[in-house]
Design an enzyme around this catalytic site. Structure first.
Site, PDB file in Angstrom:
ATOM      1  N   LYS A 102       0.833  -1.217   0.000  1.00  0.00           N
ATOM      2  CA  LYS A 102       0.000   0.000   0.000  1.00  0.00           C
ATOM      3  C   LYS A 102       0.864   1.262   0.000  1.00  0.00           C
ATOM      4  O   LYS A 102       0.482   2.269  -0.596  1.00  0.00           O
ATOM      5  CB  LYS A 102      -0.929   0.013   1.215  1.00  0.00           C
ATOM      6  CG  LYS A 102      -1.786  -1.247   1.358  1.00  0.00           C
ATOM      7  CD  LYS A 102      -2.635  -1.554   0.139  1.00  0.00           C
ATOM      8  CE  LYS A 102      -3.036  -3.011   0.116  1.00  0.00           C
ATOM      9  NZ  LYS A 102      -3.559  -3.489  -1.160  1.00  0.00           N
ATOM     10  N   GLU A 186      -2.905   7.768   7.521  1.00  0.00           N
ATOM     11  CA  GLU A 186      -3.676   8.616   6.607  1.00  0.00           C
ATOM     12  C   GLU A 186      -4.621   9.504   7.391  1.00  0.00           C
ATOM     13  O   GLU A 186      -5.050   9.144   8.483  1.00  0.00           O
ATOM     14  CB  GLU A 186      -4.556   7.744   5.687  1.00  0.00           C
ATOM     15  CG  GLU A 186      -3.833   7.034   4.582  1.00  0.00           C
ATOM     16  CD  GLU A 186      -4.793   6.277   3.670  1.00  0.00           C
ATOM     17  OE1 GLU A 186      -6.003   6.252   3.952  1.00  0.00           O
ATOM     18  OE2 GLU A 186      -4.313   5.717   2.693  1.00  0.00           O
ATOM     19  N   HIS A 194     -17.556   4.433  -1.300  1.00  0.00           N
ATOM     20  CA  HIS A 194     -16.547   3.585  -1.927  1.00  0.00           C
ATOM     21  C   HIS A 194     -16.904   3.469  -3.407  1.00  0.00           C
ATOM     22  O   HIS A 194     -17.914   2.877  -3.760  1.00  0.00           O
ATOM     23  CB  HIS A 194     -16.533   2.206  -1.261  1.00  0.00           C
ATOM     24  CG  HIS A 194     -15.654   1.203  -1.958  1.00  0.00           C
ATOM     25  ND1 HIS A 194     -14.864   0.304  -1.283  1.00  0.00           N
ATOM     26  CD2 HIS A 194     -15.423   0.968  -3.262  1.00  0.00           C
ATOM     27  CE1 HIS A 194     -14.207  -0.429  -2.149  1.00  0.00           C
ATOM     28  NE2 HIS A 194     -14.540  -0.051  -3.363  1.00  0.00           N
ATOM     29  N   HIS A 221     -16.691  -4.750   5.965  1.00  0.00           N
ATOM     30  CA  HIS A 221     -15.803  -4.921   4.816  1.00  0.00           C
ATOM     31  C   HIS A 221     -16.253  -6.027   3.883  1.00  0.00           C
ATOM     32  O   HIS A 221     -15.479  -6.514   3.052  1.00  0.00           O
ATOM     33  CB  HIS A 221     -14.348  -5.097   5.256  1.00  0.00           C
ATOM     34  CG  HIS A 221     -13.894  -3.979   6.139  1.00  0.00           C
ATOM     35  ND1 HIS A 221     -13.818  -2.687   5.689  1.00  0.00           N
ATOM     36  CD2 HIS A 221     -13.545  -3.938   7.434  1.00  0.00           C
ATOM     37  CE1 HIS A 221     -13.430  -1.899   6.674  1.00  0.00           C
ATOM     38  NE2 HIS A 221     -13.271  -2.631   7.752  1.00  0.00           N
ATOM     39  N   GLU A 261      -9.509   1.531  -6.448  1.00  0.00           N
ATOM     40  CA  GLU A 261     -10.503   1.913  -5.444  1.00  0.00           C
ATOM     41  C   GLU A 261     -10.274   3.340  -4.971  1.00  0.00           C
ATOM     42  O   GLU A 261      -9.139   3.739  -4.709  1.00  0.00           O
ATOM     43  CB  GLU A 261     -10.375   1.022  -4.202  1.00  0.00           C
ATOM     44  CG  GLU A 261     -10.772  -0.409  -4.411  1.00  0.00           C
ATOM     45  CD  GLU A 261     -10.797  -1.179  -3.088  1.00  0.00           C
ATOM     46  OE1 GLU A 261     -11.072  -2.377  -3.144  1.00  0.00           O
ATOM     47  OE2 GLU A 261     -10.537  -0.587  -2.011  1.00  0.00           O
ATOM     48  N   ARG A 278      -6.855  -7.897  -9.764  1.00  0.00           N
ATOM     49  CA  ARG A 278      -7.577  -9.078 -10.251  1.00  0.00           C
ATOM     50  C   ARG A 278      -8.916  -8.619 -10.809  1.00  0.00           C
ATOM     51  O   ARG A 278      -9.308  -7.459 -10.629  1.00  0.00           O
ATOM     52  CB  ARG A 278      -7.854 -10.031  -9.082  1.00  0.00           C
ATOM     53  CG  ARG A 278      -8.700  -9.382  -8.004  1.00  0.00           C
ATOM     54  CD  ARG A 278      -9.220 -10.326  -6.945  1.00  0.00           C
ATOM     55  NE  ARG A 278     -10.271  -9.701  -6.162  1.00  0.00           N
ATOM     56  CZ  ARG A 278     -10.084  -8.820  -5.195  1.00  0.00           C
ATOM     57  NH1 ARG A 278      -8.876  -8.423  -4.885  1.00  0.00           N
ATOM     58  NH2 ARG A 278     -11.104  -8.298  -4.556  1.00  0.00           N
ATOM     59  N   VAL A 281     -15.310  -9.712  -7.935  1.00  0.00           N
ATOM     60  CA  VAL A 281     -16.611 -10.390  -7.837  1.00  0.00           C
ATOM     61  C   VAL A 281     -17.727  -9.566  -8.494  1.00  0.00           C
ATOM     62  O   VAL A 281     -18.588 -10.107  -9.184  1.00  0.00           O
ATOM     63  CB  VAL A 281     -16.930 -10.648  -6.346  1.00  0.00           C
ATOM     64  CG1 VAL A 281     -18.380 -11.063  -6.144  1.00  0.00           C
ATOM     65  CG2 VAL A 281     -15.998 -11.708  -5.767  1.00  0.00           C
TER      66      VAL A 281
HETATM   67  C1  MV4 Z   1     -10.276   4.665   4.937  1.00  0.00           C
HETATM   68  C2  MV4 Z   1     -11.488   5.164   5.433  1.00  0.00           C
HETATM   69  C3  MV4 Z   1     -11.535   6.487   5.821  1.00  0.00           C
HETATM   70  N1  MV4 Z   1     -10.419   7.249   5.748  1.00  0.00           N
HETATM   71  N2  MV4 Z   1      -9.196   5.465   4.870  1.00  0.00           N
HETATM   72  C4  MV4 Z   1     -11.544   0.072   4.668  1.00  0.00           C
HETATM   73  C5  MV4 Z   1     -10.947  -1.049   3.907  1.00  0.00           C
HETATM   74  C6  MV4 Z   1      -9.690  -0.540   3.328  1.00  0.00           C
HETATM   75  N3  MV4 Z   1      -9.487  -1.068   2.017  1.00  0.00           N
HETATM   76  C7  MV4 Z   1      -9.827   0.942   3.349  1.00  0.00           C
HETATM   77  N4  MV4 Z   1     -10.914   1.259   4.211  1.00  0.00           N
HETATM   78  C8  MV4 Z   1     -11.161   2.530   4.613  1.00  0.00           C
HETATM   79  N5  MV4 Z   1     -10.130   3.395   4.530  1.00  0.00           N
HETATM   80  C9  MV4 Z   1      -9.293   6.713   5.280  1.00  0.00           C
HETATM   81  N6  MV4 Z   1      -8.197   7.492   5.215  1.00  0.00           N
HETATM   82  C10 MV4 Z   1     -12.588   4.302   5.479  1.00  0.00           C
HETATM   83  C11 MV4 Z   1     -12.422   2.966   5.074  1.00  0.00           C
HETATM   84  C12 MV4 Z   1     -13.593   2.152   5.154  1.00  0.00           C
HETATM   85  C13 MV4 Z   1     -14.166   1.583   4.018  1.00  0.00           C
HETATM   86  C14 MV4 Z   1     -13.629   1.744   2.759  1.00  0.00           C
HETATM   87  C15 MV4 Z   1     -14.189   1.171   1.658  1.00  0.00           C
HETATM   88  C16 MV4 Z   1     -15.339   0.404   1.805  1.00  0.00           C
HETATM   89  C17 MV4 Z   1     -15.882   0.218   3.040  1.00  0.00           C
HETATM   90  C18 MV4 Z   1     -15.315   0.792   4.163  1.00  0.00           C
HETATM   91  C19 MV4 Z   1     -15.876   0.593   5.411  1.00  0.00           C
HETATM   92  C20 MV4 Z   1     -15.313   1.143   6.504  1.00  0.00           C
HETATM   93  C21 MV4 Z   1     -14.158   1.912   6.399  1.00  0.00           C
END
Ligand code: MV4
Length: 484
Positions: A102, A186, A194, A221, A261, A278, A281
């Site tokens: 990352k 971050e 998302h 998630h 993403e 990849r 789904v």
């Molecule tokens: C974040 C965020 C808020 N601020 N980063 C969750 C999974 C991971 N891939 C990244 N995620 C998040 N990162 C910052 N700086 C909130 C999430 C997050 C989230 C992101 C995507 C889809 C669902 C989520 C559910 C909770 C938190």
């Protein structure tokens, strides 16, 4: 099954691999040949790249499609395929490595002039460094695992007092889950949506963005509903996100299908989060609105063909929604509910697609993710796609196991969802609101709910499907004219 279907449409022969708990699975039945890998645990079967390559050698397979899980983002496996002269249907191992870390991916985002969440682009060396970075960007912040993804080893921190303990907790969770305790930091984005961009790249520097998917409706998630396009992405935002995603892919010499993403905040700022190397789904919603078959494209790219399409030729039409149907019990904290499927009556009719690999008589195993099916509704507008999905869910009957079908009905009837007022916290809030409403229910309401639940359970256990006058989910919302 998704990959086998595409192969057979293109005249390609297929070899399936399976574990002991999948001996009777549909992919084993439909592939031209099928070979046992080992016992049920994935570490002894689907994660055994050495066994899979041995089967490829024995059967003379030219290529391996890694699917969506297991080894699909494993750079060592991609490299082992190349070493064994087998084509890995996915990106080169070098691109997977660069984007799999990352922190390296964040450096690549900067090099590609891609907006990202403010914070560190290298691993944190100590709590002191974390405190320094956090005070620079301002609280609240998020600690994340450099080798991570999917929410593991992630901690929100609102004040410096909490940072040291969160740093220790996230670090040890990351070490346990990913074999590396390295963390980065971050700025926390509040109430984000998302939204992800689908990419497809060939070996000749061609790279297209195929629009976005919104996946904000998720719980812990795990995605629950995905849609394309997103209700909040304008043509100009789509172009900016798409072009940034393409720049990132080209800088990594990316080939084949990938997804970038983003978090999108209330002011329509977008921030790079990570890249999935990849096919995902939820790719069917993109297929419905673009009219493209992403697995056909993956296969042609892996055969060395160019994309043969220009960005201007990618047009989005209509709206697609996908519901992930799981064998889980919504009444019992969404616990997996594996077991024998005693009855399966699937919806059909205009504008529906179902990617499903279960059948009546199949026993859903406890060993893997309990997803049964992806039901996709496609219509000219978002509202029509929602109503079409509601109709399809009403037709659906699965007997013998618990499923989350009833949950989709509640989401699709919810006025916030219908108005596209969603973010990554939406579903948890809806469930909290429902739990509070049950607490507050007067006895008459409780009696009506009990009667409806009893009627539904009788209907589920009936030996034959009988015509019923009322919706399985109750007629309330319908009569209030909520639906168009
Ligand atoms: C974040 C965020 C808020 N601020 N980063 C969750 C999974 C991971 N891939 C990244 N995620 C998040 N990162 C910052 N700086 C909130 C999430 C997050 C989230 C992101 C995507 C889809 C669902 C989520 C559910 C909770 C938190």
């Amino acid at each position: 099954m998704r990959v086998i279907r595409a192969c057979h449409e293109m005249g390609l022969r297929t070899v399936a691999v399976y574990s002991d708990s999948d001996r009777a699975a549909l992919h084993v039945l439909h592939a031209d040949e099928a070979y046992r890998l080992g016992p049920a645990p994935a570490t002894e079967s689907y994660l055994r790249g050495d066994l899979i390559l041995e089967i490829a050698r024995r059967t003379g397979a030219d290529a391996i499609h890694p699917g969506y899980g297991f080894l699909s983002e494993n750079a060592d496996f991609a490299e082992a395929c190349v070493a064994a002269s087998v084509i890995f249907i996915g990106p080169p191992a070098s691109a997977m490595r660069m984007l799999g870390s990352k922190t390296r991916a964040r450096q690549a985002a900067d090099a590609a002039a891609m907006p990202r969440v403010p914070g560190s682009v290298t691993g944190l060396g100590s709590v002191e460094e974390a405190l320094r970075v956090a005070s620079e960007i301002g609280y609240p912040v998020m600690l994340k695992a450099a080798a991570g993804g999917g929410g593991k080893g992630m901690r929100a921190v609102v004040s410096p007092e909490e940072l040291a303990s969160a740093y220790a907790a996230a670090g040890s969770e990351a070490l346990r889950s990913f074999g590396s305790g390295e963390l980065y930091l971050e700025k926390l984005i509040e109430r984000p949506r998302h939204i992800e961009i689908q990419l497809m790249a060939d070996e000749y520097g061609g790279c297209l963005y195929l629009g976005e998917r919104e996946c904000s409706v998720q719980r812990r998630h795990q995605k629950v509903i995905e849609e394309a396009p997103s209700a909040v992405v304008s043509d100009s935002l789509r172009r900016r996100m798409g072009e940034a995603a393409v720049r990132l892919a080209l800088s990594a010499a990316y080939v084949n299908a990938g997804t970038v993403e983003f978090l999108v905040d209330a002011e329509e700022n977008f921030y790079f989060l990570e890249m999935n190397t990849r096919l995902q789904v939820e790719h069917p919603v993109t297929e419905m609105v673009t009219g493209l078959d992403l697995v056909h494209m993956q296969l042609r790219i892996a055969m060395g063909e160019p994309l043969g399409l220009k960005q201007e030729e990618i047009r989005l039409r209509g709206h697609a929604l996908e519901c992930r149907i799981y064998a889980e019990d919504p009444e019992n904290n969404f616990f997996p509910s594996p077991g024998l499927i005693t009855r399966l009556v699937q919806p059909a009719g205009p504008g529906l697609r179902e990617d499903c690999a279960v059948y009546e008589g199949w026993v859903v195993p406890l060993d893997y993710d309990p997803m049964l099916s992806k039901l996709v509704a496609f219509a000219p507008t978002r509202e029509m796609a929602i109503d079409r999905m509601l109709r399809a869910l009403d037709e659906y009957a699965i007997g013998g196991i618990k499923t989350n079908i009833g949950l989709f009905h509640r989401i699709l009837m919810d006025e916030d969802f219908r108005a596209a007022r969603i973010d990554t916290g939406y579903l948890e809030r809806l469930l909290d609101r429902e739990a509070a409403a049950v607490e507050a229910a007067v006895p008459e309401d409780a009696a009506a709910v009990a009667a409806a639940l009893f009627a539904a359970s009788v209907a589920e256990k009936a030996p034959i499907v009988e015509p019923v006058r009322e919706s399985k989910w109750g007629a309330a919302g319908r009569q209030e004219g909520v639906r168009s």
